[in-house]
Design an enzyme around this catalytic site. Structure first.
Site, PDB file in Angstrom:
ATOM      1  N   GLU A 108     -10.575 -36.016  44.664  1.00 30.14           N
ATOM      2  CA  GLU A 108     -11.803 -36.428  43.987  1.00 30.14           C
ATOM      3  C   GLU A 108     -12.406 -37.614  44.749  1.00 30.14           C
ATOM      4  OE1 GLU A 108     -12.964 -38.179  39.543  1.00 30.14           O
ATOM      5  OE2 GLU A 108     -10.994 -38.571  40.426  1.00 30.14           O
ATOM      6  N   LYS A 164     -15.691 -31.070  36.746  1.00 28.23           N
ATOM      7  CA  LYS A 164     -14.841 -31.821  35.822  1.00 28.23           C
ATOM      8  C   LYS A 164     -15.296 -31.593  34.385  1.00 28.23           C
ATOM      9  CE  LYS A 164     -12.968 -36.466  35.008  1.00 28.23           C
ATOM     10  NZ  LYS A 164     -12.945 -37.878  35.464  1.00 28.23           N
ATOM     11  N   CYS A 205      -8.827 -35.412  38.079  1.00 26.72           N
ATOM     12  CA  CYS A 205      -8.393 -36.687  37.509  1.00 26.72           C
ATOM     13  C   CYS A 205      -7.929 -36.552  36.058  1.00 26.72           C
ATOM     14  CB  CYS A 205      -9.498 -37.733  37.639  1.00 26.72           C
ATOM     15  SG  CYS A 205      -8.903 -39.444  37.514  1.00 26.72           S
TER      16      CYS A 205
END
Length: 537
Positions: free
Chosen positions: A273, A333, A384
């Site tokens: 990321e 995401k 994440c």
């Protein structure tokens, strides 16, 4: 009451020690037992206050990394909100204690509230789920069968059964409660035995093939905890590391090639990321850098990039960049961080102070449930904090994902214990799914994880490194993946029913107590016999 508050604070701190950096998971039942004993025989509001004290002691210390990495204001606000949920569990105790087998109903309620706060308000905060503590314990293989929600329920049940046994020894305990000691202890032993069965018979997903994957950790220039300090330098670091890999990788991978063999060309490369913090489709220099790296390695590279979505929004994406066809499949995401990556209700409140002033555009949530197509492999990607949410990888696994990847930055947290906590969660996802998992971080922690949670390879934080490992592929679904969201649904339903029935029992008991209470007169009592009873002279 003061002693109860002290016990709750001690229980919360004990639960903190079950997670990284101490990571002594055997303290989970101890902390929960302290919670149950501290709230025992209290009235509704007092029990809620004690539960809140437990939550403050636990959550303020558990996410202390946010205080130094993001800011004390964000840390205090988030920890306060999360602590309120433990107060909510405390409010439920007087109701559930009225029911037979109360440890079961309290464990169900604990798990239901844990699931609630993991997704609400906004996208919630999963950090601190008690199942996240078990990765390096003998019972970790049980996650493959129960899932992380089911594991939380069983751990909570063990803790509350410990409390049920302990309270039979407390001074002044009712004889009826003391008689439950054999049953409580026997149930505790039975639940413990069930937890260790998968240790002797672990679930092993059948592999259908293998692939060689390279995870690149390019490192972050400057202080190391700020991607924006030199974001082009971050991208260039990952390009240079990939070019170095390409110079060494002269022959294609073979099925018999050992893991990490020098000179083997990977099937695909994983970047983290924020390996580019500008739109790689519109920024000429970044686009050229990526094309240079992809052309040199000659295989797809999964790039982590921030992609513009109009003037007011941005997308955090994993982009499959092919050496022939260019950018293709993308994962967005799904769980951006509120007040970290977007401002909720910005139309009504647009803060221009502190760290919030830096969030100029809101990050949109992705909705993709199908895996990425990377070099002919079905890959379930997460970015994440996505890895801490149950739905992200589970949905992609159910649609055929053969391998798991996690792209993370974590540069903001590089000097804190957050990176160890997230890596533990990542390892549990490998166990839960029965899949190999590859994680790439900008400067830590990058690693390759086997389906049993073993770390096959890892890179030291704040270094430039490339991990090249052979991983297995599988389409087999573990029992935990097949169960899906059902553990959460069932436990939430059971807790709601228990709260209603317990609430009725609690109210009836209060009414009976009020009815049997002798009426009192504030005046001075009359002597006997009274004036009206004295014989007439």
């Amino acid at each position: 009451m003061f002693a109860r508050l002290l016990l709750a604070l001690a229980g919360g701190l004990t639960l903190t020690a079950a997670f990284e950096p101490v990571a002594f998971a055997y303290l989970v039942p101890v902390g929960l037992a302290a919670f149950a004993l501290a709230t025992r025989d209290l009235t509704f509001w007092r029990s809620g206050l004690v539960g809140l004290a437990f939550g403050v002691a636990f959550y303020f210390t558990h996410i202390d990394w946010m205080r130094t990495s993001i800011g004390p204001d964000a840390w205090a606000a988030l920890a306060t909100i999360e602590a309120l949920f433990y107060g909510l569990v405390g409010l439920s105790v007087p109701l559930l204690r009225r029911l037979p087998a109360w440890p079961i109903w309290l464990a169900a309620t604990w798990t239901a509230v844990e699931s609630l706060r993991s997704g609400w308000p906004f996208s919630g905060m999963p950090w601190g789920r008690i199942s996240f503590a078990v990765v390096d314990t003998p019972i970790a293989p049980t996650v493959t069968y129960l899932g992380l929600t089911g594991m939380s329920f069983v751990l909570a049940l063990v803790g509350f059964l410990v409390a049920a046994v302990v309270e039979t020894w407390l001074p002044g305990t009712d004889a009826k409660v003391r008689r439950t000691r054999p049953l409580a202890f026997g149930t505790l032993v039975a639940v413990g035995a069930l937890l260790v069965i998968p240790v002797a018979r672990p679930y092993e997903a059948a592999e259908t093939g293998s692939a060689v994957v390279a995870a690149v950790q390019g490192d972050v220039p400057g202080p190391g905890n700020d991607i924006l300090y030199d974001h082009r330098g971050v991208t260039r670091n990952h390009v240079d590391a990939t070019l170095a890999l390409a110079a060494e990788a002269t022959r294609p991978s073979g099925a018999g090639e050992r893991a990490g063999a020098p000179g083997v060309r990977p099937d695909f490369v994983l970047w983290p990321e924020n390996s580019t913090a500008v739109d790689p489709f519109t920024d000429y220099d970044v686009n050229a850098d990526i094309r240079e790296a992809v052309a040199a390695i000659g295989v797809p590279v999964v790039v982590g990039g921030l992609v513009d979505d109009g003037d007011d929004h941005v997308l955090n994406q994993g982009i499959v960049w092919d050496p022939v066809t260019g950018p293709g499949d993308r994962y967005t995401k799904q769980h951006p961080v509120p007040y970290g990556e977007y401002i909720p209700f910005r139309r009504y409140w647009d803060p221009k102070f502190g760290q919030l002033a830096l969030i100029g555009r809101d990050m949109k949530s992705g909705t993709r449930t199908s895996p990425l197509q990377v070099a002919g492999i079905e890959v379930a990607d997460a970015i994440c904090f996505d890895v801490a949410y149950d739905d992200v990888m589970r949905d992609q696994l159910r649609e055929g994902a053969e391998l798991l990847t996690v792209q993370t930055s974590n540069a903001s947290f590089i000097f804190t214990d957050q990176i160890e906590q997230q890596f533990a969660i990542t390892r549990l996802r490998a166990i839960e799914s029965g899949r190999w998992l590859v994680v790439a971080a900008t400067n830590g922690i990058t690693g390759v994880i086997a389906p049993d949670g073993t770390v096959v390879a890892s890179a030291d934080p704040r270094t430039t490194a490339v991990l090249v490992e052979r991983v297995g592929l599988s389409t087999d679904l573990t029992p935990a993946t097949r169960l899906g969201a059902w553990p959460t649904r069932v436990l939430t339903g059971l807790s709601l029913i228990a709260l209603v029935v317990g609430g009725i029992a609690y109210r009836r008991q209060r009414n009976r107590a009020e009815a049997t209470r002798a009426p009192t007169d504030d005046g001075e009592p009359e002597t006997s016999p009274s004036r009206s009873e004295v014989p007439v002279a």
